[in-house]
Design a protein around this motif. Structure first.
Motif, mmCIF file in Angstrom:
data_model
loop_
_atom_site.group_PDB
_atom_site.id
_atom_site.type_symbol
_atom_site.label_atom_id
_atom_site.label_comp_id
_atom_site.label_asym_id
_atom_site.label_seq_id
_atom_site.Cartn_x
_atom_site.Cartn_y
_atom_site.Cartn_z
ATOM 1 N N ALA A 76 41.522 57.647 -0.719
ATOM 2 C CA ALA A 76 42.113 58.278 0.463
ATOM 3 C C ALA A 76 43.414 59.009 0.137
ATOM 4 N N SER A 77 44.087 58.624 -0.938
ATOM 5 C CA SER A 77 45.350 59.281 -1.306
ATOM 6 C C SER A 77 45.151 60.504 -2.190
ATOM 7 N N ILE A 78 43.921 60.789 -2.576
ATOM 8 C CA ILE A 78 43.629 61.917 -3.468
ATOM 9 C C ILE A 78 43.366 63.183 -2.657
ATOM 10 N N HIS A 79 43.913 64.287 -3.121
ATOM 11 C CA HIS A 79 43.664 65.601 -2.504
ATOM 12 C C HIS A 79 42.469 66.221 -3.233
ATOM 13 N N TRP A 80 41.280 65.882 -2.757
ATOM 14 C CA TRP A 80 40.046 66.302 -3.411
ATOM 15 C C TRP A 80 39.879 67.811 -3.352
ATOM 16 N N ASN A 81 39.246 68.353 -4.368
ATOM 17 C CA ASN A 81 38.977 69.789 -4.433
ATOM 18 C C ASN A 81 37.889 70.205 -3.462
ATOM 19 N N PHE A 82 36.952 69.301 -3.193
ATOM 20 C CA PHE A 82 35.823 69.602 -2.322
ATOM 21 C C PHE A 82 35.801 68.592 -1.184
ATOM 22 N N GLN A 83 35.977 69.090 0.012
ATOM 23 C CA GLN A 83 35.979 68.222 1.182
ATOM 24 C C GLN A 83 34.547 67.999 1.647
ATOM 25 N N ALA A 84 34.245 66.761 1.979
ATOM 26 C CA ALA A 84 32.900 66.421 2.451
ATOM 27 C C ALA A 84 32.988 65.122 3.248
ATOM 28 N N ALA A 85 32.060 64.967 4.168
ATOM 29 C CA ALA A 85 31.958 63.722 4.927
ATOM 30 C C ALA A 85 31.545 62.604 3.963
ATOM 31 N N PRO A 86 31.923 61.369 4.252
ATOM 32 C CA PRO A 86 31.566 60.263 3.349
ATOM 33 C C PRO A 86 30.077 60.191 3.013
ATOM 34 N N GLU A 87 29.231 60.510 3.967
ATOM 35 C CA GLU A 87 27.788 60.449 3.707
ATOM 36 C C GLU A 87 27.295 61.595 2.823
ATOM 37 N N GLU A 88 28.159 62.526 2.498
ATOM 38 C CA GLU A 88 27.807 63.656 1.624
ATOM 39 C C GLU A 88 28.370 63.499 0.210
ATOM 40 N N VAL A 89 28.951 62.345 -0.082
ATOM 41 C CA VAL A 89 29.607 62.130 -1.374
ATOM 42 C C VAL A 89 28.888 61.042 -2.160
ATOM 43 N N MET A 90 28.578 61.341 -3.405
ATOM 44 C CA MET A 90 28.081 60.336 -4.335
ATOM 45 C C MET A 90 29.215 59.987 -5.284
ATOM 46 N N VAL A 91 29.321 58.715 -5.621
ATOM 47 C CA VAL A 91 30.364 58.266 -6.531
ATOM 48 C C VAL A 91 29.722 57.705 -7.795
ATOM 49 N N ILE A 92 30.237 58.145 -8.931
ATOM 50 C CA ILE A 92 29.804 57.638 -10.232
ATOM 51 C C ILE A 92 30.703 56.456 -10.582
ATOM 52 N N HIS A 93 30.072 55.290 -10.797
ATOM 53 C CA HIS A 93 30.804 54.078 -11.173
ATOM 54 C C HIS A 93 30.287 53.547 -12.511
ATOM 55 N N THR A 94 31.191 53.087 -13.332
ATOM 56 C CA THR A 94 30.867 52.290 -14.513
ATOM 57 C C THR A 94 29.831 52.971 -15.413
ATOM 58 N N LEU A 95 30.064 54.234 -15.715
ATOM 59 C CA LEU A 95 29.198 54.933 -16.670
ATOM 60 C C LEU A 95 29.536 54.420 -18.064
ATOM 61 N N CYS A 96 28.559 53.814 -18.713
ATOM 62 C CA CYS A 96 28.752 53.207 -20.036
ATOM 63 C C CYS A 96 27.725 53.741 -21.020
ATOM 64 N N ILE A 97 28.201 54.076 -22.198
ATOM 65 C CA ILE A 97 27.313 54.449 -23.291
ATOM 66 C C ILE A 97 27.509 53.416 -24.395
ATOM 67 N N HIS A 98 26.406 52.871 -24.888
ATOM 68 C CA HIS A 98 26.488 51.875 -25.957
ATOM 69 C C HIS A 98 27.192 52.494 -27.168
#
Length: 180
Positions: A76-98
């Motif tokens: 919420a404190s970030i000034h995102w470059n692309f504004q979108a409703a929460p249901e229009e946003v995908m979040v990448i979490h914990t991307l790991c490469i062995h």
């Protein structure tokens, strides 16, 4: 091939997490901690929610990622470059490469998969964060067209404070144009 995780993948995801955290003892790019994050319990929770994806090559698990729409409160404190409703946003979490697959383009392969997944779900904006010292991840995301949106303090697993850099990218047409 990158696919939705199956129950039989969970032990291999845990082994991947442990291999990555072992490597982090000598080359620290994340602020992740053994037995704190990421753990098998995190993988199981994501599996049960249908959000854990794995990459496999010749029978070996080379990476994993959690894809959902859960935005940490700190976003919420970030000034995102692309504004979108929460249901229009995908979040990448914990991307790991062995570690055995590091430097072979597998991170890029996973990010492309994430973008296709977002398009398939009609989520036009992707957001993510990474530890401020994770220079390889920052270079990867910037090289793939992600825009730096800012950084903020996160209370990592309610144990330590850390600064995370946040990035976003528009992959569909619903999000508003990049802000100046």
């Amino acid at each position: 091939m990158i696919r939705l995780a199956q129950a039989r993948d969970l032990d291999r995801v845990d082994a991947l997490y442990r291999a990555l955290l072992d490597r982090e003892e000598s080359v620290r790019y994340t602020n992740w901690q053994k037995d704190l994050y990421p753990t098998l319990a995190h993988a199981k929770a994501a599996f049960e929610q249908g959000t854990l994806h794995v990459g496999e090559e010749d029978g070996a698990l080379f990476g994993c990622v959690i894809l959902n729409q859960i935005q940490p409160p700190e976003y919420a404190s970030i000034h995102w470059n692309f504004q979108a409703a929460p249901e229009e946003v995908m979040v990448i979490h914990t991307l790991c490469i062995h570690p055995n697959f590091a430097g072979r383009g597998k991170g890029k392969e996973f990010v492309h998969f994430c973008e296709e997944h977002a398009r398939a779900k009609s989520w036009p904006v992707i957001r993510l964060d990474t530890y401020e010292g994770n220079f390889p991840a920052c270079r990867l995301y910037e090289g793939l067209g992600y825009f730096y949106a800012g950084e903020t303090q996160f209370h990592f697993q309610n144990v330590i404070w850390e600064t995370l850099k946040c990035f976003d990218k528009q992959v569909g047409s619903k999000g508003e144009s990049r802000l100046s």
